[in-house]
Design an enzyme around this catalytic site. Sequence first.
Site, PDB file in Angstrom:
ATOM      1  N   ASP A 384       1.020  -1.033  -0.321  1.00  0.00           N
ATOM      2  CA  ASP A 384      -0.137  -0.295  -0.305  1.00  0.00           C
ATOM      3  C   ASP A 384       0.546   1.254   0.028  1.00  0.00           C
ATOM      4  O   ASP A 384       2.401   1.005   0.214  1.00  0.00           O
ATOM      5  CB  ASP A 384      -0.980  -0.197   1.347  1.00  0.00           C
ATOM      6  N   ASP A 583      -2.155  -0.550   6.560  1.00  0.00           N
ATOM      7  CA  ASP A 583      -2.110   0.521   7.235  1.00  0.00           C
ATOM      8  C   ASP A 583      -4.029   0.801   7.492  1.00  0.00           C
ATOM      9  O   ASP A 583      -3.630   0.722   8.926  1.00  0.00           O
ATOM     10  CB  ASP A 583      -1.402   0.727   7.660  1.00  0.00           C
ATOM     11  N   ASP A 587      -7.489  -1.944   3.408  1.00  0.00           N
ATOM     12  CA  ASP A 587      -6.264  -2.900   3.281  1.00  0.00           C
ATOM     13  C   ASP A 587      -6.567  -3.789   3.608  1.00  0.00           C
ATOM     14  O   ASP A 587      -6.306  -4.732   3.482  1.00  0.00           O
ATOM     15  CB  ASP A 587      -4.731  -2.175   3.245  1.00  0.00           C
TER      16      ASP A 587
END
Length: 695
Positions: A384, A583, A587
């Site tokens: 990410d 995080d 996600d």
Amino acid sequence: MCPGVESDVPGTCPKCGMALEAAMPTPDAAEDPELVDMRRRFWIALALTLPLVAIEMAAMFGSLHLSVGSLGLPWLQLLLATPVVLWCGWPLLQRGWRSIVHRSPNMFTLIGLGVAVAYGFSALATLVPELVPAVFRHGEHPALYFESAAMIVTLVLLGQVLELRARHRTGAALRALLDLAPKTALRVADDGNEDSVPLAQVQVGDRLRVRPGEKIPVDGIVLEGRGSVDESMVTGESLPVGKAPGHAVIGGTLNGTAAFVMRAERVGRETLLARIVQTVAEAQRSRAPVQGLADRVSAWFVPAVIAVAVLAAIGWWALGPEPRLAHALVVAVSTLIIACPCALGLATPMSMTVAMGRGAQAGVLFRSAEALERLKDVDTVVLDKTGTLTVGRPEVVSIIPVDGIAESELLRFAASLEQASEHPVAAAVVETAKARGLKLGRSYGFRAVPGKGALGVVQLRNVSVGNAALMAEAGVDARALEPEAQRLRALGQTVIYVGLDGVPVGLLGVADPLKPEAWEVVQQLKADGIRIVVLSGDHEESVRAVAAQLGIEDVAAGVLPDAKASRVSELRAAGNVVAMVGDGINDAPALAAADVGIAMGGGTDIAKQTAGVTLVSGDLHGLGRALRLSEATMRNVGQNLMFAFGYNALGVPLAAGVLYPLAGLLLTPAFAAAAMSLSSVSVISNALRLRSVRL
């Protein structure tokens, strides 16, 4: 764990014996009744087993050898072992029996048989000692194996407690996702009256008012009003998104400082948040690769051991020396005791437990043994952007004044106006000015323009701070700044124009900067031959700018949570072993869909609870430590399995009496119990070496 096994009520799987899991989570966070029951059984078993072990150890060293009969210790051992086996171990015996009834042998089959035979033989030797041949006596008294039966029960109960605790924590992640949605919604009737109703009563087409600071109840469309919404839980973007009539809003996201009216479009299980929960739940129920290996081993190991014990008993009964029946019974006892899968059961979990402790010392938390086992094979790492590769908060990274204007003056006027704003970008501007020691002035007539910026007066000068649309609205001709603005956008920065009295005076570039260690970690992963993919819900320009700085070519931007999970699933379907590092709440589906989910320690609780691994400090260096620990652990597991199977391969034939025709040697149950204990000690000692592995 076993595909196709479903039940309308809680219970255990008829195939593998493990507890069944709920198909979908509920908001109820009450402790699992099975966990409470298993924990109570474990502590009682432990309290009664410790005296049994102490008695056996004392007898082994001779201090009780002469007086064991006169003191009535066999009866004391029977008294201590009976509740351990028949009450504490009752669920284990039930699972073993069910495995036989359903013709699906598993580890509980041998556990049940080993416990039953060890306890039954010892009880027989205590109640009717004259039936036991003299060769199997300690002095005048028969050998007893109460402590073996009790230890097996206690160790297996401990494993069940740890497993159920891990499952309860997994359920907590999904319950936390469900809690993101508000419990009520403010419904607007046709006559304009407003009424607070439970979320379950909201229907498609209802008009709902969302006040400042409230969570949006369901997915829908804005009808009236303007504002900004924090959608970081869905997109990962750290900046709020402006909303106006016709714009879509997502249930569970947080409204900013302005109220608006929306129309409900998707409710209940159709909302994006509910679909995220469903995606996570399905991924967490997926079958672990290591479970297939365990099934294949059990498929031949358990029936083979039972067959050997039965055939050996028949052989001794038919061909052995007198007393044939007693010898046949003892051979069967020895075979089952030495083959009882304590070492085999400890081989993997012991290494995993020690490795997890070592990982915690290094700032890497593993939530499951599957994650630790699977991480070794990872060949693709999906990263990410926001909060993973970047620090996760906006900062002023560029200050470009026009000729004749000092950087400090440009920043001071902008920050003086932005003091009155609650927008994260405004906070970043103010924080940068204060960090430089600038003295800010007071602003008057502050007016926020949603989605554009702010206007006001500072030191008798009209100040405008915002995007190009705001400059046009304020009559500021900022076309001369456009080339610099385009350059900043190409670097992934959000451009803020600043105007004074209708004249453009400069630009501020706001971005989410890279973490200091990001470059080093990415280059190390590439050097190790690992493919790297950046997957983000952020804007295309911003994501590609970050990827370019790190030399990453495989990039996907503007990806919503369900699409992230789909992209990870596609990578896995192509034969890749995928680790997802993220995080945010957005996600969570991808973290659950990956072979291994890795959450940053500074991220959301949902991400950390969903992922199999958490990097506590949020430092990407922890990713390399996790990979190295996984490799060392699986080597250790392989060694332990070799010890466990080696002892069984050697011990089972000896217990069956293979040496008797050659050397007149017959393995007694006492030696079988000692060999079983030695195999466990070997496994434990080898696993403890992981405490000092270098990461």
